[in-house]
Design a protein around this motif. Structure first.
Motif, mmCIF file in Angstrom:
data_model
loop_
_atom_site.group_PDB
_atom_site.id
_atom_site.type_symbol
_atom_site.label_atom_id
_atom_site.label_comp_id
_atom_site.label_asym_id
_atom_site.label_seq_id
_atom_site.Cartn_x
_atom_site.Cartn_y
_atom_site.Cartn_z
ATOM 1 N N THR A 152 2.931 1.499 2.858
ATOM 2 C CA THR A 152 2.192 2.603 3.472
ATOM 3 C C THR A 152 1.525 3.452 2.396
ATOM 4 O OG1 THR A 152 4.167 3.967 3.429
ATOM 5 C CG2 THR A 152 3.729 2.784 5.471
ATOM 6 N N THR A 153 0.442 4.106 2.772
ATOM 7 C CA THR A 153 -0.249 4.980 1.820
ATOM 8 C C THR A 153 0.553 6.275 1.675
ATOM 9 O OG1 THR A 153 -2.340 4.056 2.542
ATOM 10 C CG2 THR A 153 -2.446 6.086 1.275
ATOM 11 N N LEU A 158 -3.128 10.546 0.963
ATOM 12 C CA LEU A 158 -3.877 10.759 2.210
ATOM 13 C C LEU A 158 -4.489 12.148 2.238
ATOM 14 C CD1 LEU A 158 -1.490 9.146 4.852
ATOM 15 C CD2 LEU A 158 -3.651 8.242 4.013
ATOM 16 N N GLN A 161 -7.369 12.296 -0.333
ATOM 17 C CA GLN A 161 -8.545 11.538 0.118
ATOM 18 C C GLN A 161 -9.340 12.320 1.176
ATOM 19 O OE1 GLN A 161 -7.300 7.651 1.458
ATOM 20 N NE2 GLN A 161 -6.570 7.050 -0.554
ATOM 21 N N SER A 174 -10.886 -1.196 -3.857
ATOM 22 C CA SER A 174 -9.575 -0.625 -3.520
ATOM 23 C C SER A 174 -9.552 -0.108 -2.094
ATOM 24 C CB SER A 174 -9.243 0.546 -4.455
ATOM 25 O OG SER A 174 -9.262 0.137 -5.784
ATOM 26 N N GLY A 175 -10.754 0.115 -1.547
ATOM 27 C CA GLY A 175 -10.835 0.630 -0.186
ATOM 28 C C GLY A 175 -10.493 2.099 -0.100
ATOM 29 N N ILE A 176 -10.840 2.859 -1.143
ATOM 30 C CA ILE A 176 -10.559 4.300 -1.088
ATOM 31 C C ILE A 176 -11.811 5.105 -1.421
ATOM 32 C CG2 ILE A 176 -8.114 4.091 -1.654
ATOM 33 C CD1 ILE A 176 -8.877 5.161 -4.486
ATOM 34 N N ARG A 177 -11.836 6.331 -0.948
ATOM 35 C CA ARG A 177 -12.884 7.286 -1.295
ATOM 36 C C ARG A 177 -12.169 8.579 -1.659
ATOM 37 N NH1 ARG A 177 -16.147 11.091 1.560
ATOM 38 N NH2 ARG A 177 -18.187 11.355 0.577
ATOM 39 N N GLY A 213 -3.850 6.547 -3.731
ATOM 40 C CA GLY A 213 -3.741 5.712 -2.532
ATOM 41 C C GLY A 213 -4.226 4.286 -2.717
ATOM 42 N N VAL A 214 -4.255 3.842 -3.980
ATOM 43 C CA VAL A 214 -4.666 2.459 -4.261
ATOM 44 C C VAL A 214 -3.495 1.528 -3.916
ATOM 45 C CG1 VAL A 214 -5.442 0.890 -6.099
ATOM 46 C CG2 VAL A 214 -6.148 3.284 -6.125
ATOM 47 N N PRO A 215 -3.756 0.390 -3.266
ATOM 48 C CA PRO A 215 -2.658 -0.545 -2.983
ATOM 49 C C PRO A 215 -1.965 -0.988 -4.284
ATOM 50 C CG PRO A 215 -4.657 -1.181 -1.820
ATOM 51 C CD PRO A 215 -5.039 -0.075 -2.744
ATOM 52 N N MET A 218 -3.470 -3.895 -6.203
ATOM 53 C CA MET A 218 -4.751 -3.538 -6.810
ATOM 54 C C MET A 218 -4.532 -2.624 -8.023
ATOM 55 S SD MET A 218 -8.013 -4.102 -6.064
ATOM 56 C CE MET A 218 -8.196 -4.382 -4.317
#
Lengths: 352, 107
Positions: A152-153, A158, A161, A174-177, A213-215, A218
């Motif tokens: 989980t993040t 969270l 972000q 990474s799928g983050i902003r 919040g990077v997996p 990754m």
């Protein structure tokens, strides 16, 4: 000095035992680095010094093997889609500033309290950071394991972000902003730790996971990009001062390139929480190892009274437990790969 | 560890293995002289940096292919994006990441 002969004060005579030791530690260090993004340096530097290599040459040669190893590992894991190059470069830029700050702090401590004070600062940093961060990572890894490997993040990530603080950076891989301002402290701390205990990844990887919040997968792969950039810069610096022993570098590299590829392959076999688990186990054992080394520096500073014999035993236990940390990490990685292989075979049989 | 049979890179492994061995033999035949030259610092700094780049390519290719020949290969596409991803979802992120899906990957 005649340039055709080696300066014996800087370069040791190599023997078969030393070569085998460096190759094996290089292999295991590479395996761990390929898997968790860092590791190995904390054993290689004292390991080389135990062979008689002067401290600066050991640090320089270690760094000079580290960046090509990180490069090979990063390329391998990039092929698996695990590397966020943009994130790695952003982190490396702020880490470079952290390294300079870390070096400056070291210099101030060295001037004020001498070598023993500097060693005590390094060991205390080791213990404090590794116990706090390693403990947190371990708790999270155990929680992930109990929930069947579901990652989980982190709540902090969270929240960060969700804050729109320009300039906002999007890391598609990474799928983050996230705002640039929240990446800077993580990179800075990574550099600071790299300059202090030579393993910036121990804060860089958890920082990317829990703050940004990077997996986990990754983050550990992207750490290799940071290690490459910082290692290349550091190596050029050391090489310009003539401190790199190319013989040691190539022996270690021989083993570590074998290991780093195996470690990278290993990440495709295991559940994500295993990366956190391996990292946490290594961090906590290394913390114990550095804790055992503390009395030596306290004695040197006149803050404690322990006999030299006891200090000698403690020193050996400390180095032995650092080797144990690396070895334990390697065993967990290989064991997980073995289990993953069995599961993959079962799955293949099931589909057939 | 491969889960599917693929043609193993014997040729590359042998070629890069020979090249790697030749490089190591070449450097260690003159190890002390080379190390002494590189230890002069300044512009000689290019020596160790260029050397490790060369070795990382040649020895790296050899080791990568060697693991493939030994049957140790990646088994799944490990990376995946968390549901917190992308610009539009940044303010409404999901809290649970799906387990990585399995897929065969030869790399």
């Amino acid at each position: 000095m005649d340039i055709l002969t080696l300066d014996p004060t800087k370069f040791i005579d190599l023997n078969a035992t030393g070569v085998c030791f460096l190759f094996i530690v290089g292999f295991i260090g590479g395996l761990v680095s390929g898997f968790i993004g860092s590791g190995g340096a904390f054993v290689l530097t004292p390991g080389m010094m135990s062979l008689g290599v002067p401290g600066t040459v050991a640090v320089a040669s270690n760094m000079c093997h580290k960046f090509p190893k990180a490069l090979v590992g990063a390329i391998k894991r990039f092929r698996y889609g695990q590397v966020d190059v943009k994130l790695g470069l952003v982190m490396a830029a702020s880490a470079a500033v952290g390294v300079q700050m870390g070096i400056r702090i070291q210099q101030v401590i060295l001037e004020k309290w001498g070598q023993a004070g500097s060693d005590l600062y390094v060991s205390l940093s080791f213990v404090a950071v590794l116990v706090l961060v390693g403990g947190y990572v371990m708790r999270d890894a155990l929680r992930c394991a109990r929930s069947g490997g579901v990652e989980t993040t982190a709540p902090l990530a969270l929240r960060l972000q969700a804050i729109e603080l320009p300039p906002m950076l999007t890391f598609r891989r990474s799928g983050i902003r996230i705002s640039l301002w929240f990446t800077l402290p993580v990179g800075f701390a990574t550099g600071m730790l790299a300059a202090t205990i030579a393993v910036g990844g121990f804060i860089g990887v958890p920082g990317m996971i829990y703050v940004m919040g990077v997996p986990g997968l990754m983050a550990s792969a992207t750490e290799l990009v940071i290690a490459f950039v910082m290692g290349l810069g550091g190596s050029i610096n050391w090489a310009m001062h003539g401190m790199v022993d190319i013989r040691l570098v190539l022996i270690i590299l021989g083993g570590s390139l074998l290991g780093v590829q195996l470690g990278a392959i290993g990440t495709t076999y295991v559940r994500e929480h295993m990366i956190k688990m391996v990292m946490a186990v290594i961090m906590l054992i290394v913390a114990v190892s550095r804790g055992i080394a503390l009395p030596r520096y306290l004695v040197q500073l006149g803050l404690m009274d322990v006999s030299p014999e006891v200090l000698g035993v403690l020193g050996k236990i400390s180095f032995g437990s650092m080797c144990l940390a690396l070895l334990t990490g390697a065993v967990i990685i290989l064991g997980s790969m073995w289990k993953g292989r069995a599961a993959a075979r079962e799955e293949a049989h099931g589909q057939a | 560890m491969a889960t599917q049979t693929a043609r193993k890179p014997w040729g590359k492994t042998i070629v890069f293995g020979i090249l790697s061995a030749a490089l190591y033999a070449g450097v260690f035949a003159f190890a002390d002289t080379i190390a002494a030259h590189f230890a002069q610092g300044s512009y000689w700094a290019a020596g160790p940096i260029a050397t490790v780049f060369l070795f990382s390519y040649v020895h790296g290719e050899f080791t990568g292919n060697l693991w493939s020949v030994l049957g140790v290969e990646a088994t799944r596409k490990a990376a995946r994006k968390p549901e917190t991803a992308t610009t539009s979802t940044a303010t409404k992120p999901a809290t649970v990441r799906p387990a990585a899906r399995r897929a065969t990957l030869n790399a």
